[in-house]
Design a protein around this motif. Structure first.
Motif, PDB file in Angstrom:
ATOM      1  N   ARG A  44      14.118   5.233   6.824  1.00 51.02           N
ATOM      2  CA  ARG A  44      15.141   6.019   6.127  1.00 51.02           C
ATOM      3  C   ARG A  44      16.414   5.187   5.924  1.00 51.02           C
ATOM      4  N   MET A  45      16.785   4.415   6.942  1.00 46.98           N
ATOM      5  CA  MET A  45      17.960   3.551   6.815  1.00 46.98           C
ATOM      6  C   MET A  45      17.726   2.506   5.724  1.00 46.98           C
ATOM      7  N   PHE A  46      16.542   1.906   5.693  1.00 47.95           N
ATOM      8  CA  PHE A  46      16.222   0.929   4.647  1.00 47.95           C
ATOM      9  C   PHE A  46      16.406   1.560   3.270  1.00 47.95           C
ATOM     10  N   SER A  47      15.938   2.780   3.122  1.00 42.24           N
ATOM     11  CA  SER A  47      16.054   3.481   1.853  1.00 42.24           C
ATOM     12  C   SER A  47      17.522   3.750   1.501  1.00 42.24           C
TER      13      SER A  47
ATOM     14  N   ILE B 282       9.508   6.952  -1.405  1.00 41.00           N
ATOM     15  CA  ILE B 282       8.789   7.618  -2.480  1.00 41.00           C
ATOM     16  C   ILE B 282       8.409   9.009  -1.987  1.00 41.00           C
ATOM     17  N   THR B 283       9.048   9.999  -2.559  1.00 37.59           N
ATOM     18  CA  THR B 283       8.792  11.384  -2.151  1.00 37.59           C
ATOM     19  C   THR B 283       7.816  12.008  -3.137  1.00 37.59           C
ATOM     20  N   ILE B 284       6.540  11.820  -2.865  1.00 39.41           N
ATOM     21  CA  ILE B 284       5.499  12.307  -3.753  1.00 39.41           C
ATOM     22  C   ILE B 284       5.486  13.827  -3.766  1.00 39.41           C
ATOM     23  N   ASN B 285       5.551  14.427  -2.603  1.00 41.04           N
ATOM     24  CA  ASN B 285       5.683  15.872  -2.469  1.00 41.04           C
ATOM     25  C   ASN B 285       6.228  16.153  -1.080  1.00 41.04           C
ATOM     26  N   GLU B 286       6.402  17.429  -0.748  1.00 40.94           N
ATOM     27  CA  GLU B 286       7.019  17.762   0.538  1.00 40.94           C
ATOM     28  C   GLU B 286       6.138  17.402   1.734  1.00 40.94           C
ATOM     29  N   HIS B 287       4.862  17.118   1.485  1.00 38.79           N
ATOM     30  CA  HIS B 287       3.947  16.796   2.569  1.00 38.79           C
ATOM     31  C   HIS B 287       3.728  15.295   2.751  1.00 38.79           C
ATOM     32  N   ARG B 288       4.155  14.490   1.785  1.00 41.22           N
ATOM     33  CA  ARG B 288       3.873  13.056   1.871  1.00 41.22           C
ATOM     34  C   ARG B 288       5.053  12.237   1.365  1.00 41.22           C
ATOM     35  N   VAL B 289       5.584  11.431   2.259  1.00 36.26           N
ATOM     36  CA  VAL B 289       6.647  10.490   1.918  1.00 36.26           C
ATOM     37  C   VAL B 289       6.126   9.112   2.300  1.00 36.26           C
ATOM     38  N   CYS B 290       6.235   8.167   1.380  1.00 37.31           N
ATOM     39  CA  CYS B 290       5.821   6.809   1.706  1.00 37.31           C
ATOM     40  C   CYS B 290       6.915   5.841   1.271  1.00 37.31           C
TER      41      CYS B 290
ATOM     42  N   THR C 214       0.805  -1.218   0.000  1.00 39.75           N
ATOM     43  CA  THR C 214       0.000   0.000   0.000  1.00 39.75           C
ATOM     44  C   THR C 214       0.839   1.269   0.000  1.00 39.75           C
ATOM     45  N   HIS C 215       2.149   1.135  -0.036  1.00 41.69           N
ATOM     46  CA  HIS C 215       3.058   2.277   0.005  1.00 41.69           C
ATOM     47  C   HIS C 215       2.784   3.114   1.250  1.00 41.69           C
ATOM     48  N   PRO C 216       2.971   2.501   2.422  1.00 36.62           N
ATOM     49  CA  PRO C 216       2.610   3.174   3.667  1.00 36.62           C
ATOM     50  C   PRO C 216       3.542   4.322   4.036  1.00 36.62           C
ATOM     51  N   THR C 217       2.989   5.241   4.822  1.00 36.60           N
ATOM     52  CA  THR C 217       3.765   6.331   5.396  1.00 36.60           C
ATOM     53  C   THR C 217       4.343   5.842   6.725  1.00 36.60           C
ATOM     54  N   VAL C 218       5.213   6.640   7.325  1.00 34.41           N
ATOM     55  CA  VAL C 218       5.766   6.311   8.645  1.00 34.41           C
ATOM     56  C   VAL C 218       4.623   6.102   9.635  1.00 34.41           C
ATOM     57  N   GLU C 219       3.662   7.006   9.608  1.00 29.34           N
ATOM     58  CA  GLU C 219       2.516   6.942  10.530  1.00 29.34           C
ATOM     59  C   GLU C 219       1.729   5.640  10.352  1.00 29.34           C
ATOM     60  N   GLU C 220       1.503   5.245   9.120  1.00 25.23           N
ATOM     61  CA  GLU C 220       0.738   4.017   8.848  1.00 25.23           C
ATOM     62  C   GLU C 220       1.477   2.776   9.332  1.00 25.23           C
ATOM     63  N   VAL C 221       2.797   2.731   9.114  1.00 21.50           N
ATOM     64  CA  VAL C 221       3.596   1.598   9.594  1.00 21.50           C
ATOM     65  C   VAL C 221       3.559   1.555  11.122  1.00 21.50           C
ATOM     66  N   HIS C 222       3.752   2.700  11.745  1.00 19.39           N
ATOM     67  CA  HIS C 222       3.754   2.769  13.199  1.00 19.39           C
ATOM     68  C   HIS C 222       2.420   2.297  13.773  1.00 19.39           C
ATOM     69  N   LYS C 223       1.344   2.799  13.240  1.00 21.80           N
ATOM     70  CA  LYS C 223       0.001   2.442  13.723  1.00 21.80           C
ATOM     71  C   LYS C 223      -0.270   0.947  13.544  1.00 21.80           C
ATOM     72  N   ALA C 224       0.150   0.382  12.427  1.00 26.97           N
ATOM     73  CA  ALA C 224      -0.084  -1.039  12.158  1.00 26.97           C
ATOM     74  C   ALA C 224       0.731  -1.948  13.078  1.00 26.97           C
ATOM     75  N   LEU C 225       1.949  -1.547  13.406  1.00 27.09           N
ATOM     76  CA  LEU C 225       2.846  -2.412  14.186  1.00 27.09           C
ATOM     77  C   LEU C 225       2.751  -2.207  15.697  1.00 27.09           C
TER      78      LEU C 225
ATOM     79  N   LYS D  75      -4.120   7.204  -3.430  1.00 25.29           N
ATOM     80  CA  LYS D  75      -3.470   5.893  -3.434  1.00 25.29           C
ATOM     81  C   LYS D  75      -2.281   5.929  -4.386  1.00 25.29           C
ATOM     82  N   VAL D  76      -1.296   5.102  -4.079  1.00 23.59           N
ATOM     83  CA  VAL D  76      -0.108   4.974  -4.919  1.00 23.59           C
ATOM     84  C   VAL D  76      -0.110   3.555  -5.491  1.00 23.59           C
TER      85      VAL D  76
END
Length: 144
Positions: free
Chosen positions: A61-64, A72-80, A33-44, A98-99
């Motif tokens: 960030r380390m994984f990247s 994936i830097t879609i714009n300055e407000h959303r990184v997934c 689903t190309h999750p954001t930091v927040e989505e990964v945190h909430k899920a785990l 959605k991505v």
């Protein structure tokens, strides 16, 4: 997909496995689903109650940086993040946000390793528009 696959991916990319890193990598490798930091945190958080948002942020960030995942830097407000590190493009829907992964129609530029004498380390190709699901909803609304 097993946790062993996540451990293997980490080790192959020079990352020392830890409980948090394995959980985060496993999540990326099993959720497309190309999750954001927040989505990964909430899920785990239910599985790893001690997991902080900062740990998720720093780990992704380390994984990247180690090419174990794509940022994936879609714009300055959303990184997934994308656990699929194969060469592919992304389509971002302006309506539902959605991505989507695009494998079939990837520009030749994505496969280039050199351009005008410059060595290419990373290429990110984005298509932006309205996804077919949102188009169908818009068509229904227009008819109704």
């Amino acid at each position: 997909m097993k946790h062993n696959d996540a451990v293997t991916r980490l080790v192959e990319h020079g990352i020392k496995p830890s409980v948090q890193r394995i959980q985060i990598m496993h999540y990326l490798m099993t959720h497309f689903t190309h999750p954001t930091v927040e989505e990964v945190h909430k899920a785990l958080l239910p599985k790893v109650p001690t997991l902080s948002r900062t740990t998720v942020y720093n780990t992704l960030r380390m994984f990247s940086e180690h090419n174990a995942a794509q940022m994936i830097t879609i714009n300055e407000h959303r990184v997934c993040y994308d656990g699929d590190v194969s060469l592919h493009a992304h389509f971002i829907c302006k309506c539902c946000r959605k991505v989507y992964d695009i494998f079939d129609e990837v520009s030749d530029v994505v496969n280039r390793k050199e351009l005008a004498g410059h060595k290419i380390d990373d290429v990110q190709l984005y298509y932006k528009g309205v996804c077919k699901e949102c188009l169908a909803k818009q068509a229904e609304t227009a008819v109704g």
